[in-house]
Write an enzyme that holds these catalytic residues in place. Structure first.
Site, PDB file in Angstrom:
ATOM      1  N   GLY A 230      -0.967   8.322   6.462  1.00 22.01           N
ATOM      2  CA  GLY A 230      -1.355   9.456   7.269  1.00 22.01           C
ATOM      3  C   GLY A 230      -1.983  10.387   6.201  1.00 22.01           C
ATOM      4  O   GLY A 230      -1.851  10.302   5.101  1.00 22.01           O
TER       5      GLY A 230
ATOM      6  N   CYS B 187       2.183   3.921   2.449  1.00 24.46           N
ATOM      7  CA  CYS B 187       1.324   5.288   2.144  1.00 24.46           C
ATOM      8  C   CYS B 187       2.253   6.435   2.481  1.00 24.46           C
ATOM      9  O   CYS B 187       3.117   6.712   1.536  1.00 24.46           O
ATOM     10  CB  CYS B 187       0.048   5.248   2.963  1.00 24.46           C
ATOM     11  N   LEU B 188       1.702   7.238   3.423  1.00 27.10           N
ATOM     12  CA  LEU B 188       2.581   8.699   3.481  1.00 27.10           C
ATOM     13  C   LEU B 188       4.065   8.308   3.997  1.00 27.10           C
ATOM     14  O   LEU B 188       5.004   8.935   3.598  1.00 27.10           O
ATOM     15  CB  LEU B 188       1.944   9.277   4.750  1.00 27.10           C
TER      16      LEU B 188
ATOM     17  N   HIS C 128      -2.362  -0.372   1.105  1.00 26.34           N
ATOM     18  CA  HIS C 128      -2.760  -0.663   2.598  1.00 26.34           C
ATOM     19  C   HIS C 128      -3.054  -2.191   2.404  1.00 26.34           C
ATOM     20  O   HIS C 128      -4.101  -2.686   2.521  1.00 26.34           O
ATOM     21  CB  HIS C 128      -3.929   0.024   3.205  1.00 26.34           C
TER      22      HIS C 128
ATOM     23  N   GLU D 100      -2.671  -3.673   5.424  1.00 25.50           N
ATOM     24  CA  GLU D 100      -3.477  -4.139   6.479  1.00 25.50           C
ATOM     25  C   GLU D 100      -5.014  -4.140   6.298  1.00 25.50           C
ATOM     26  O   GLU D 100      -5.618  -4.941   7.148  1.00 25.50           O
ATOM     27  CB  GLU D 100      -3.257  -3.238   7.697  1.00 25.50           C
TER      28      GLU D 100
END
Length: 369
Positions: free
Chosen positions: A229, A257-258, A343, A345
């Site tokens: 995010g 991440c966030l 990331h 994904e």
């Protein structure tokens, strides 16, 4: 052709520096933190990634728009960047799977774009002077007026943005008859993360950013996920409490991440705003457990303090960014929890990091034994 006589446009940085270019034909002005992405492909995924909310994106690739827009490449319900700065904007496109031009896509969402900018000089300037607030103006507003307006734009440091991009109501993703159930806290989740979990026989219930642990637990999940995010992780106190509650019951937890930063803060490990951040699809990461390297996709302007992480005996540094030594991954020694700053994904390697989703499933299996 209606795009031949394009108006002059400006990019004004907070320190007063001005870069000139041309409007692509969508008039107005937009404000945000200017940042650059070094990816040569994947512009649509970048533009629709909720983690980029509030940022004016500078693309280092010389050509943007040349392969149009495809409905299969979106990561959310629309464009999330605040504006776009590029060198060459292509109004025409050539890709059989594309459904429309990038201009038509932007025009529907009224995204302000400036092209014909010396992006090499701009990126070099940002690298030397750091990410900062900026405004793109394509409507002829005087520079002095833009400076006044820009002065009132809040700094990204301390800015909570997850609430803007998070879902307002819970929703489901995947096959309800899947083997595993996952509760995901949406801080700005990318659709491809949900696809990767669903592909691994998971049925996911996605909850708003301010959902409580009791809300997430009500789904009776086999594991919990904290998403990526935008913005500063520090103001996300409710998400940090959710992480603590999950860990107190030692439930399987995975953060990206966030979400990775939230897990750190929930355990007294601080985060900080980076000078420029990491944004691109060619960032080298070393897995310290296996010794293998990974080519990763990254998009973050904040990072976990390595100094604090090293002092916490319950955490182990698992991944390190090879360019600057920053924390790229960590896991807890006494809990069923791990997280990464990048990331998996996005698969730029193309599949160097996809094992992380498999690792999450293995952790869930282990918790059931």
């Amino acid at each position: 052709m209606k795009y031949t006589n394009r108006k002059q446009a400006v990019l004004l940085l907070k320190d007063g520096t001005i870069f000139y270019g041309k409007s692509i034909g969508i008039e107005g002005k937009t404000f945000g933190e200017v940042a650059f992405n070094t990816g040569t492909t994947g512009y649509q995924e970048i533009f629709t990634d909720p983690s980029y909310y509030g940022q004016i994106m500078v693309t280092t690739n010389a050509h943007i728009g040349n392969y149009g827009v495809s409905v299969e490449d979106v990561e959310s319900n629309g464009v999330k960047i605040a504006g776009l700065v590029c060198k060459n904007f292509s109004f025409n496109y050539s890709r059989t799977s594309a459904s429309e031009s990038l201009f038509d896509y932007f025009e529907k969402q009224n995204l302000i774009v400036i092209s014909d900018v010396d992006t090499r000089a701009l990126v070099s300037y940002i690298r030397d002077n750091g990410a900062m607030n900026a405004v793109i103006c394509t409507d002829g507003t005087p520079i002095e007026e833009l400076k006044t307006l820009l002065a009132d734009v809040p700094d990204m440091n301390g800015l909570e943005l997850a609430s803007v991009v998070s879902t307002k109501e819970p929703y489901f993703f995947g096959d309800e008859n899947a083997k595993y159930k996952i509760s995901a806290l949406d801080l700005g989740i990318k659709t491809n993360i949900l696809r990767n979990l669903a592909k691994r026989d998971c049925y996911i219930k996605v909850f708003p950013f301010n959902a409580t642990y009791a809300d997430l637990k009500s789904f009776s999940p086999d594991g919990y996920f904290l998403s990526n995010g935008p913005g500063d992780p520090e103001p996300l106190t409710s998400a940090q409490q959710v992480a603590r509650d999950i860990l107190n019951e030692n439930q399987p937890l995975f953060g990206i991440c966030l979400g990775h930063q939230v897990i750190a803060l929930a355990n007294g490990i601080s985060t900080y705003k980076m000078f420029n951040g990491h944004r691109g699809i060619n960032h080298p990461v070393k897995n310290l457990i296996t010794g293998k390297g990974e080519i990763t996709s990254q998009n973050h302007g904040f990072a976990v303090s390595k100094e604090d992480l090293d002092k916490n005996n319950d955490f182990e540094l698992t991944h390190v960014h090879l360019n600057d030594g920053t924390v790229a991954g960590m896991k807890m020694k006494s809990k069923n929890c791990f997280s990464v700053q990048y990331h998996p994904e996005a698969s730029p390697g193309p599949h160097d990091s996809s094992y992380l989703f498999d690792q999450f499933i293995e952790n869930i299996k282990a918790s059931k034994n």
